[in-house]
Design a protein around this motif. Structure first.
Motif, PDB file in Angstrom:
ATOM      1  N   ILE A  95      38.807  32.062  36.892  1.00  0.00           N
ATOM      2  CA  ILE A  95      38.826  31.308  36.229  1.00  0.00           C
ATOM      3  C   ILE A  95      39.317  30.527  35.516  1.00  0.00           C
ATOM      4  CG2 ILE A  95      36.815  30.460  34.400  1.00  0.00           C
ATOM      5  CD1 ILE A  95      35.735  32.404  33.710  1.00  0.00           C
ATOM      6  N   GLN A  96      40.182  30.434  34.959  1.00  0.00           N
ATOM      7  CA  GLN A  96      41.416  29.493  34.411  1.00  0.00           C
ATOM      8  C   GLN A  96      42.418  28.738  36.286  1.00  0.00           C
ATOM      9  OE1 GLN A  96      41.545  27.783  32.269  1.00  0.00           O
ATOM     10  NE2 GLN A  96      40.125  29.428  30.833  1.00  0.00           N
ATOM     11  N   GLU A  97      42.981  29.683  36.997  1.00  0.00           N
ATOM     12  CA  GLU A  97      43.018  28.820  37.947  1.00  0.00           C
ATOM     13  C   GLU A  97      42.131  28.093  39.026  1.00  0.00           C
ATOM     14  OE1 GLU A  97      45.072  31.729  42.043  1.00  0.00           O
ATOM     15  OE2 GLU A  97      44.327  32.555  39.605  1.00  0.00           O
ATOM     16  N   LYS A  98      40.931  28.944  38.793  1.00  0.00           N
ATOM     17  CA  LYS A  98      39.971  28.008  39.977  1.00  0.00           C
ATOM     18  C   LYS A  98      40.070  26.525  39.524  1.00  0.00           C
ATOM     19  CE  LYS A  98      38.002  31.052  42.540  1.00  0.00           C
ATOM     20  NZ  LYS A  98      37.816  30.872  43.821  1.00  0.00           N
ATOM     21  N   ILE A  99      39.752  26.414  38.125  1.00  0.00           N
ATOM     22  CA  ILE A  99      39.806  25.648  36.904  1.00  0.00           C
ATOM     23  C   ILE A  99      40.858  24.493  37.526  1.00  0.00           C
ATOM     24  CG2 ILE A  99      39.540  24.269  34.997  1.00  0.00           C
ATOM     25  CD1 ILE A  99      37.428  26.450  34.501  1.00  0.00           C
ATOM     26  N   ARG A 100      42.242  25.273  37.700  1.00  0.00           N
ATOM     27  CA  ARG A 100      43.307  24.261  37.952  1.00  0.00           C
ATOM     28  C   ARG A 100      43.402  23.996  39.155  1.00  0.00           C
ATOM     29  NH1 ARG A 100      45.421  28.328  34.748  1.00  0.00           N
ATOM     30  NH2 ARG A 100      46.297  29.404  36.665  1.00  0.00           N
ATOM     31  N   GLU A 101      42.653  24.911  40.230  1.00  0.00           N
ATOM     32  CA  GLU A 101      43.350  24.440  41.138  1.00  0.00           C
ATOM     33  C   GLU A 101      42.167  23.684  41.397  1.00  0.00           C
ATOM     34  OE1 GLU A 101      42.137  28.037  43.485  1.00  0.00           O
ATOM     35  OE2 GLU A 101      43.784  28.971  43.635  1.00  0.00           O
ATOM     36  N   SER A 104      40.008  19.741  37.548  1.00  0.00           N
ATOM     37  CA  SER A 104      39.221  19.682  36.285  1.00  0.00           C
ATOM     38  C   SER A 104      38.041  20.928  36.286  1.00  0.00           C
ATOM     39  CB  SER A 104      38.371  17.841  36.512  1.00  0.00           C
ATOM     40  OG  SER A 104      37.521  17.900  37.374  1.00  0.00           O
ATOM     41  N   GLY A 105      37.157  21.035  35.277  1.00  0.00           N
ATOM     42  CA  GLY A 105      36.023  22.229  35.225  1.00  0.00           C
ATOM     43  C   GLY A 105      34.880  21.387  35.969  1.00  0.00           C
ATOM     44  N   GLU A 106      34.843  20.137  35.886  1.00  0.00           N
ATOM     45  CA  GLU A 106      34.158  19.176  36.543  1.00  0.00           C
ATOM     46  C   GLU A 106      33.877  19.787  38.340  1.00  0.00           C
ATOM     47  OE1 GLU A 106      31.636  14.640  36.960  1.00  0.00           O
ATOM     48  OE2 GLU A 106      33.736  14.801  35.974  1.00  0.00           O
ATOM     49  N   ALA A 107      35.144  19.834  38.136  1.00  0.00           N
ATOM     50  CA  ALA A 107      35.443  19.678  40.225  1.00  0.00           C
ATOM     51  C   ALA A 107      34.969  21.054  41.046  1.00  0.00           C
ATOM     52  CB  ALA A 107      36.406  18.951  40.731  1.00  0.00           C
ATOM     53  N   PHE A 108      34.981  22.101  39.589  1.00  0.00           N
ATOM     54  CA  PHE A 108      35.177  23.099  39.747  1.00  0.00           C
ATOM     55  C   PHE A 108      33.311  23.737  40.036  1.00  0.00           C
ATOM     56  CE2 PHE A 108      34.923  27.992  39.071  1.00  0.00           C
ATOM     57  CZ  PHE A 108      34.981  28.280  40.607  1.00  0.00           C
ATOM     58  N   TYR A 109      32.926  22.783  38.953  1.00  0.00           N
ATOM     59  CA  TYR A 109      31.477  23.171  38.965  1.00  0.00           C
ATOM     60  C   TYR A 109      30.572  22.592  40.167  1.00  0.00           C
ATOM     61  CZ  TYR A 109      26.678  21.962  37.021  1.00  0.00           C
ATOM     62  OH  TYR A 109      24.993  21.521  36.904  1.00  0.00           O
ATOM     63  N   LEU A 110      30.899  21.097  40.640  1.00  0.00           N
ATOM     64  CA  LEU A 110      30.558  20.915  42.257  1.00  0.00           C
ATOM     65  C   LEU A 110      30.848  21.145  43.402  1.00  0.00           C
ATOM     66  CD1 LEU A 110      30.471  16.845  40.712  1.00  0.00           C
ATOM     67  CD2 LEU A 110      28.591  18.495  41.120  1.00  0.00           C
ATOM     68  N   SER A 111      32.253  22.494  42.897  1.00  0.00           N
ATOM     69  CA  SER A 111      32.248  22.359  44.228  1.00  0.00           C
ATOM     70  C   SER A 111      30.886  24.080  45.042  1.00  0.00           C
ATOM     71  CB  SER A 111      33.510  24.240  44.286  1.00  0.00           C
ATOM     72  OG  SER A 111      32.920  24.841  43.292  1.00  0.00           O
ATOM     73  N   LEU A 162      34.626  26.043  31.832  1.00  0.00           N
ATOM     74  CA  LEU A 162      34.103  24.025  32.207  1.00  0.00           C
ATOM     75  C   LEU A 162      34.360  23.164  31.446  1.00  0.00           C
ATOM     76  CD1 LEU A 162      31.549  25.970  34.567  1.00  0.00           C
ATOM     77  CD2 LEU A 162      33.850  24.782  35.779  1.00  0.00           C
ATOM     78  N   ALA A 163      33.188  24.036  30.638  1.00  0.00           N
ATOM     79  CA  ALA A 163      33.558  23.341  28.689  1.00  0.00           C
ATOM     80  C   ALA A 163      35.001  22.351  28.720  1.00  0.00           C
ATOM     81  CB  ALA A 163      32.008  23.364  28.018  1.00  0.00           C
ATOM     82  N   ALA A 164      35.693  23.693  28.459  1.00  0.00           N
ATOM     83  CA  ALA A 164      37.059  23.210  27.966  1.00  0.00           C
ATOM     84  C   ALA A 164      37.607  22.371  28.708  1.00  0.00           C
ATOM     85  CB  ALA A 164      37.608  24.169  27.432  1.00  0.00           C
ATOM     86  N   HIS A 165      37.928  22.315  29.832  1.00  0.00           N
ATOM     87  CA  HIS A 165      38.888  21.704  30.898  1.00  0.00           C
ATOM     88  C   HIS A 165      37.513  20.793  31.925  1.00  0.00           C
ATOM     89  CE1 HIS A 165      42.207  24.183  29.708  1.00  0.00           C
ATOM     90  NE2 HIS A 165      41.253  25.185  29.965  1.00  0.00           N
ATOM     91  N   TRP A 166      36.253  19.891  31.808  1.00  0.00           N
ATOM     92  CA  TRP A 166      35.652  19.732  32.309  1.00  0.00           C
ATOM     93  C   TRP A 166      36.079  18.220  33.088  1.00  0.00           C
ATOM     94  CZ3 TRP A 166      31.203  20.525  34.164  1.00  0.00           C
ATOM     95  CH2 TRP A 166      30.257  19.420  34.656  1.00  0.00           C
ATOM     96  N   LYS A 167      36.804  17.270  31.899  1.00  0.00           N
ATOM     97  CA  LYS A 167      37.354  16.133  32.665  1.00  0.00           C
ATOM     98  C   LYS A 167      38.996  15.953  33.160  1.00  0.00           C
ATOM     99  CE  LYS A 167      34.859  13.663  29.215  1.00  0.00           C
ATOM    100  NZ  LYS A 167      34.766  12.815  27.692  1.00  0.00           N
ATOM    101  N   GLY A 168      39.314  17.308  32.852  1.00  0.00           N
ATOM    102  CA  GLY A 168      40.869  17.856  33.563  1.00  0.00           C
ATOM    103  C   GLY A 168      41.349  19.162  31.714  1.00  0.00           C
ATOM    104  N   PRO A 169      42.748  18.711  32.429  1.00  0.00           N
ATOM    105  CA  PRO A 169      42.796  20.229  32.165  1.00  0.00           C
ATOM    106  C   PRO A 169      42.886  19.808  30.119  1.00  0.00           C
ATOM    107  CG  PRO A 169      44.107  19.935  33.973  1.00  0.00           C
ATOM    108  CD  PRO A 169      43.413  19.136  33.995  1.00  0.00           C
ATOM    109  N   GLY A 170      43.127  20.485  29.394  1.00  0.00           N
ATOM    110  CA  GLY A 170      42.709  20.518  27.562  1.00  0.00           C
ATOM    111  C   GLY A 170      41.247  18.821  27.821  1.00  0.00           C
TER     112      GLY A 170
END
Length: 203
Positions: A95-101, A104-111, A162-170
């Motif tokens: 999960i964390q790796e996918k969000i970093r790649e 942001s959480g939003e970008a991963f959510y929209l993938s 996703l919520a924790a990193h929605w707009k970017g890391p942290g």
């Protein structure tokens, strides 16, 4: 006829006229009260009729919305099952790796690989918002749509990340999924109510 007699007769006529005038005024006042009461009753009846019609229209509109959600809910159940049986198996340990790649959480959510998750999330987030704002009555929703507790529990770590990193890391979006959580609280509250009591939401 002397002056005293004339004065007495005039006074008597004046008294009689005054009595008649008072009687007419009394009758007119009585008629006004009756007419006013009739108008008030008529207006009240019209108000009640309009209120009943308005309430019925509101209920029919709510039923229409719930029917749409009920039809959509079956699709969402299939998408939730598909997500858990396919992409979730690869996402869960990373999960964390996918969000970093994704950035942001939003970008991963929209993938693309999150399409099923996003559809289910949006469906229940929207339903929760409509109930919270009073556009749909919760008792009707409760009787028709089953809340997917098991699914929500399973994907809770993903939603939290996703919520924790929605707009970017942290950089979090703290209220992501808040309407879903509120809707779930309504279901849980209603399940604990005595049999026969109308479902509702905690105050």
């Amino acid at each position: 006829m002397d002056d005293d007699t004339s004065a007495t007769l005039a006074s008597g006529r004046l008294g009689t006229a005054l009595l008649r005038w008072r009687s007419l005024v009394g009758i007119a006042s009585g008629i006004s009260v009756i007419v006013g009461a009739a108008i008030s009753v008529g207006q009240f009846r019209e108000f009640v009729d309009n209120s009943v019609k308005g309430d019925m229209s509101r209920r029919l509109a709510a039923l229409s919305h719930v029917k749409e959600f009920f039809a959509e809910d079956a699709k969402m159940a299939r998408r939730a099952h598909r997500f858990l049986s396919t992409n979730w198996l690869q996402i869960r340990p990373r999960i964390q790796e996918k969000i970093r790649e994704a950035g942001s959480g939003e970008a991963f959510y929209l993938s693309d690989e999150m399409a099923d998750f996003a559809a289910v999330h949006y469906h229940y987030e929207q339903l929760g918002a409509l109930v919270k704002l009073g556009y749909i009555e919760f008792p009707l929703v409760y009787e028709i749509i089953a809340f997917p507790d098991e699914y929500m529990d399973t994907v809770a770590p993903l939603r939290k990340a996703l919520a924790a990193h929605w707009k970017g890391p942290g950089r979090p979006l703290d209220d992501l999924g808040s309407n879903i959580q509120w809707l779930r609280a309504c279901y849980e509250f209603s399940r604990r109510l005595p049999h026969g009591k109308e479902p509702g939401c905690p105050e």
